[in-house]
Scaffold this active site. Structure first.
Site, PDB file in Angstrom:
ATOM      1  N   ASP A 259      46.886  21.506  70.710  1.00  0.00           N
ATOM      2  CA  ASP A 259      47.157  22.930  70.486  1.00  0.00           C
ATOM      3  C   ASP A 259      47.604  23.567  71.808  1.00  0.00           C
ATOM      4  O   ASP A 259      46.857  23.535  72.780  1.00  0.00           O
ATOM      5  CB  ASP A 259      45.887  23.626  69.978  1.00  0.00           C
ATOM      6  CG  ASP A 259      46.183  25.033  69.479  1.00  0.00           C
ATOM      7  OD1 ASP A 259      47.093  25.168  68.651  1.00  0.00           O
ATOM      8  OD2 ASP A 259      45.506  25.981  69.922  1.00  0.00           O
TER       9      ASP A 259
ATOM     10  N   TYR B 171      57.051  16.790  64.116  1.00  0.00           N
ATOM     11  CA  TYR B 171      57.778  18.061  64.164  1.00  0.00           C
ATOM     12  C   TYR B 171      58.468  18.239  65.512  1.00  0.00           C
ATOM     13  O   TYR B 171      59.682  18.437  65.591  1.00  0.00           O
ATOM     14  CB  TYR B 171      56.792  19.205  63.905  1.00  0.00           C
ATOM     15  CG  TYR B 171      57.426  20.576  63.809  1.00  0.00           C
ATOM     16  CD1 TYR B 171      58.208  20.926  62.707  1.00  0.00           C
ATOM     17  CD2 TYR B 171      57.223  21.529  64.805  1.00  0.00           C
ATOM     18  CE1 TYR B 171      58.780  22.191  62.612  1.00  0.00           C
ATOM     19  CE2 TYR B 171      57.786  22.797  64.714  1.00  0.00           C
ATOM     20  CZ  TYR B 171      58.557  23.124  63.613  1.00  0.00           C
ATOM     21  OH  TYR B 171      59.118  24.380  63.514  1.00  0.00           O
TER      22      TYR B 171
ATOM     23  N   ARG C  32      49.161  29.100  59.378  1.00  0.00           N
ATOM     24  CA  ARG C  32      49.777  29.798  60.516  1.00  0.00           C
ATOM     25  C   ARG C  32      48.932  31.025  60.826  1.00  0.00           C
ATOM     26  O   ARG C  32      48.384  31.672  59.931  1.00  0.00           O
ATOM     27  CB  ARG C  32      51.228  30.168  60.213  1.00  0.00           C
ATOM     28  CG  ARG C  32      52.107  28.939  60.344  1.00  0.00           C
ATOM     29  CD  ARG C  32      53.554  29.285  60.524  1.00  0.00           C
ATOM     30  NE  ARG C  32      54.274  29.178  59.284  1.00  0.00           N
ATOM     31  CZ  ARG C  32      55.589  29.323  59.177  1.00  0.00           C
ATOM     32  NH1 ARG C  32      56.313  29.594  60.236  1.00  0.00           N
ATOM     33  NH2 ARG C  32      56.171  29.200  58.017  1.00  0.00           N
TER      34      ARG C  32
ATOM     35  N   GLN D  72      49.143  28.272  75.817  1.00  0.00           N
ATOM     36  CA  GLN D  72      49.866  29.504  76.092  1.00  0.00           C
ATOM     37  C   GLN D  72      51.295  29.332  75.590  1.00  0.00           C
ATOM     38  O   GLN D  72      51.859  28.260  75.704  1.00  0.00           O
ATOM     39  CB  GLN D  72      49.880  29.759  77.602  1.00  0.00           C
ATOM     40  CG  GLN D  72      50.363  31.128  77.981  1.00  0.00           C
ATOM     41  CD  GLN D  72      50.399  31.303  79.494  1.00  0.00           C
ATOM     42  OE1 GLN D  72      50.394  30.310  80.232  1.00  0.00           O
ATOM     43  NE2 GLN D  72      50.449  32.527  79.949  1.00  0.00           N
ATOM     44  N   ARG D  73      51.849  30.376  75.042  1.00  0.00           N
ATOM     45  CA  ARG D  73      53.190  30.250  74.501  1.00  0.00           C
ATOM     46  C   ARG D  73      53.833  31.620  74.595  1.00  0.00           C
ATOM     47  O   ARG D  73      53.334  32.587  74.043  1.00  0.00           O
ATOM     48  CB  ARG D  73      53.051  29.798  73.048  1.00  0.00           C
ATOM     49  CG  ARG D  73      54.268  29.540  72.260  1.00  0.00           C
ATOM     50  CD  ARG D  73      55.250  28.629  72.874  1.00  0.00           C
ATOM     51  NE  ARG D  73      54.880  27.269  73.188  1.00  0.00           N
ATOM     52  CZ  ARG D  73      54.615  26.313  72.309  1.00  0.00           C
ATOM     53  NH1 ARG D  73      54.591  26.552  71.037  1.00  0.00           N
ATOM     54  NH2 ARG D  73      54.363  25.110  72.708  1.00  0.00           N
TER      55      ARG D  73
HETATM   56  N1  LIG Z   1      58.489  30.705  61.398  1.00  0.00           N
HETATM   57  C1  LIG Z   1      58.357  30.339  62.645  1.00  0.00           C
HETATM   58  O1  LIG Z   1      57.524  30.873  63.379  1.00  0.00           O
HETATM   59  C2  LIG Z   1      59.262  29.278  63.220  1.00  0.00           C
HETATM   60  C3  LIG Z   1      59.103  28.939  64.569  1.00  0.00           C
HETATM   61  C4  LIG Z   1      59.918  27.971  65.124  1.00  0.00           C
HETATM   62  C5  LIG Z   1      60.873  27.357  64.350  1.00  0.00           C
HETATM   63  N2  LIG Z   1      61.010  27.696  63.041  1.00  0.00           N
HETATM   64  C6  LIG Z   1      62.019  26.975  62.254  1.00  0.00           C
HETATM   65  O2  LIG Z   1      62.699  27.846  61.385  1.00  0.00           O
HETATM   66  C7  LIG Z   1      62.984  27.186  60.159  1.00  0.00           C
HETATM   67  C8  LIG Z   1      62.434  28.000  59.001  1.00  0.00           C
HETATM   68  O3  LIG Z   1      61.030  28.099  59.134  1.00  0.00           O
HETATM   69  P1  LIG Z   1      60.124  28.951  58.124  1.00  0.00           P
HETATM   70  O4  LIG Z   1      59.060  29.580  58.927  1.00  0.00           O
HETATM   71  O5  LIG Z   1      60.983  29.774  57.264  1.00  0.00           O
HETATM   72  O6  LIG Z   1      59.446  27.767  57.310  1.00  0.00           O
HETATM   73  P2  LIG Z   1      59.381  27.509  55.735  1.00  0.00           P
HETATM   74  O7  LIG Z   1      58.524  26.314  55.531  1.00  0.00           O
HETATM   75  O8  LIG Z   1      59.035  28.761  55.027  1.00  0.00           O
HETATM   76  O9  LIG Z   1      60.892  27.177  55.405  1.00  0.00           O
HETATM   77  C9  LIG Z   1      61.446  25.901  55.485  1.00  0.00           C
HETATM   78  C10 LIG Z   1      62.285  25.688  54.237  1.00  0.00           C
HETATM   79  O10 LIG Z   1      62.890  24.403  54.311  1.00  0.00           O
HETATM   80  C11 LIG Z   1      62.746  23.776  53.042  1.00  0.00           C
HETATM   81  N3  LIG Z   1      62.806  22.326  53.258  1.00  0.00           N
HETATM   82  C12 LIG Z   1      61.892  21.531  53.874  1.00  0.00           C
HETATM   83  N4  LIG Z   1      62.313  20.252  53.866  1.00  0.00           N
HETATM   84  C13 LIG Z   1      63.522  20.249  53.252  1.00  0.00           C
HETATM   85  C14 LIG Z   1      64.453  19.233  52.930  1.00  0.00           C
HETATM   86  N5  LIG Z   1      64.234  17.935  53.257  1.00  0.00           N
HETATM   87  N6  LIG Z   1      65.581  19.576  52.258  1.00  0.00           N
HETATM   88  C15 LIG Z   1      65.826  20.872  51.906  1.00  0.00           C
HETATM   89  N7  LIG Z   1      64.968  21.871  52.181  1.00  0.00           N
HETATM   90  C16 LIG Z   1      63.840  21.560  52.849  1.00  0.00           C
HETATM   91  C17 LIG Z   1      61.422  24.251  52.524  1.00  0.00           C
HETATM   92  O11 LIG Z   1      61.251  24.103  51.138  1.00  0.00           O
HETATM   93  C18 LIG Z   1      61.452  25.718  52.958  1.00  0.00           C
HETATM   94  O12 LIG Z   1      62.083  26.531  52.010  1.00  0.00           O
HETATM   95  C19 LIG Z   1      62.364  25.784  60.272  1.00  0.00           C
HETATM   96  O13 LIG Z   1      63.373  24.871  60.622  1.00  0.00           O
HETATM   97  C20 LIG Z   1      61.364  25.928  61.375  1.00  0.00           C
HETATM   98  O14 LIG Z   1      61.162  24.719  62.057  1.00  0.00           O
HETATM   99  C21 LIG Z   1      60.219  28.641  62.466  1.00  0.00           C
END
Ligand SMILES: NC(=O)c1ccc[n+]([C@@H]2O[C@H](COP(=O)([O-])OP(=O)(O)OC[C@H]3O[C@@H](n4cnc5c(N)ncnc54)[C@H](O)[C@@H]3O)[C@@H](O)[C@H]2O)c1
Length: 317
Positions: free
Chosen positions: A276, A148, A189, A279-280
């Site tokens: 893990d 990731y 999460r 701190q963030r």
């Molecule tokens: N939620 C958070 O706290 C957070 C923090 C940092 C970054 N992000 C980033 O934000 C974005 C959305 O995160 P989220 O929390 O909604 O996660 P989520 O898992 O709910 O959403 C990710 C979506 O991407 C889709 N997906 C995964 N692989 C795919 C592929 N190969 N092709 C097409 N679709 C695909 C999944 O089915 C899902 O709908 C991600 O890129 C994540 O890395 C989220």
């Protein structure tokens, strides 16, 4: 429809953040093409949008090329929780890296602006607090989280190389822990974990002593930041941190969840997982400067809304 209406592609649009973004873009009068392979997302997250003629849902995996005509691309496709991104780590890296190549290629072909949902995980286990965008991070390249963290870092590299080589309109945001309705109930999460455990009356698990800190941004605030970033002039590329700088220990979060749910669940301690972060916390000075953005929804209020969602979801299950 507004005369400034655009055709907007949201990859990962059926996920947690993506579904809220699709909703907001439609409300602003845009046409939305939601692309998702439903790995962690679900049709149910966008079912309420399907009746809108400006909304289209397409099952597609971003590791394969996509040929569509759009003005803007929000690239969110990628599983975001450790449980999901470690399930098939090779696919996770592919989604971030090959997905970015495909979406950047599409943006270049159709001259679209493109925003990358990067992550605070690019900072790894930081030795600088809070983390400004200028900090290069402290990331383990071979650990369980690397698919990731390094996938997202490589995606950022690609975005900036497309900018330098092709002058593409790229926008990179680094998202810190975000929470809200439509998070997955079982993805490990911390916010969803604690709420579901509290609502079910199960023991609330804390990793280590629960003294590690996190910041929690409500999803509506994040979506506001994503859209503001997309609307910045060509010169603005980021990376820009988006998150809520309010810092809480996980133990404090657990106490608040117990209070708001009225749960009597006991606290149970488990060993800390490898890598893990201790701190963030985001440094959001740049987001304030460039986007005039700061989160508005306090943790207590956002948690109450999220708890209400999980109450309904658990009853329906
Ligand atoms: N939620 C958070 O706290 C957070 C923090 C940092 C970054 N992000 C980033 O934000 C974005 C959305 O995160 P989220 O929390 O909604 O996660 P989520 O898992 O709910 O959403 C990710 C979506 O991407 C889709 N997906 C995964 N692989 C795919 C592929 N190969 N092709 C097409 N679709 C695909 C999944 O089915 C899902 O709908 C991600 O890129 C994540 O890395 C989220």
């Amino acid at each position: 429809m507004r005369s400034t209406a655009k055709r907007v592609l949201v990859t990962g649009g059926a996920g947690f953040v993506g579904s809220h973004l699709c909703e907001r873009l439609l409300a602003q009068g845009h046409e939305v093409l939601c692309v998702d392979n439903f790995f962690t997302g679900a049709r149910a997250n966008v079912a309420h949008l399907l009746g809108d003629p400006r909304f289209e849902l397409m099952r597609h995996d971003v590791t394969f090329p996509l040929y569509v005509e759009v003005d803007e691309i929000y690239n969110l496709a990628c599983p975001a929780s450790p449980v999901h991104y470690q399930f098939d780590p090779v696919q996770t890296t592919k989604t971030s890296v090959v997905g970015a190549i495909n979406m950047l290629g599409l943006a270049k072909r159709v001259k679209a602006k493109i925003l990358q949902a990067s992550t605070s995980e690019v900072y790894g286990d930081p030795d600088v607090h809070p983390q400004p965008e200028s900090y290069w991070g402290r990331v383990n390249p071979i650990g369980f989280r690397s698919c990731y963290d390094e996938g997202k870092r490589c995606a950022e590299t690609l975005f900036f190389d497309y900018r330098r080589q092709h002058d593409l309109g790229v926008k990179v945001v680094r998202i810190f822990n975000t929470y809200g309705p439509r998070m997955h109930p079982n993805d490990g999460r911390v916010v969803s974990n604690l709420i579901v455990q509290a609502l079910k009356g199960e023991p609330i698990t804390l990793y280590g002593e629960g003294t590690q800190t996190r910041s929690f941004c409500y999803v509506d605030d994040l979506v506001d930041g994503l859209i503001r970033m997309m609307e910045t002039p060509h010169a603005v590329t980021g990376p820009v941190n988006l998150g809520n700088p309010g810092e809480f220990t996980i133990a404090e979060l657990a106490a608040l969840v117990r209070e708001l749910t009225g749960s009597a669940s006991p606290i149970e301690h488990r060993p800390l997982p490898p890598d893990d972060p201790r701190q963030r916390r985001p440094d959001i000075a740049l987001a304030g400067e460039l986007l005039g953005w700061a989160p508005a929804i306090p943790l207590r209020e956002g948690l109450a809304r999220t708890i209400a969602y999980f109450e309904r979801a658990l009853q329906a299950a």
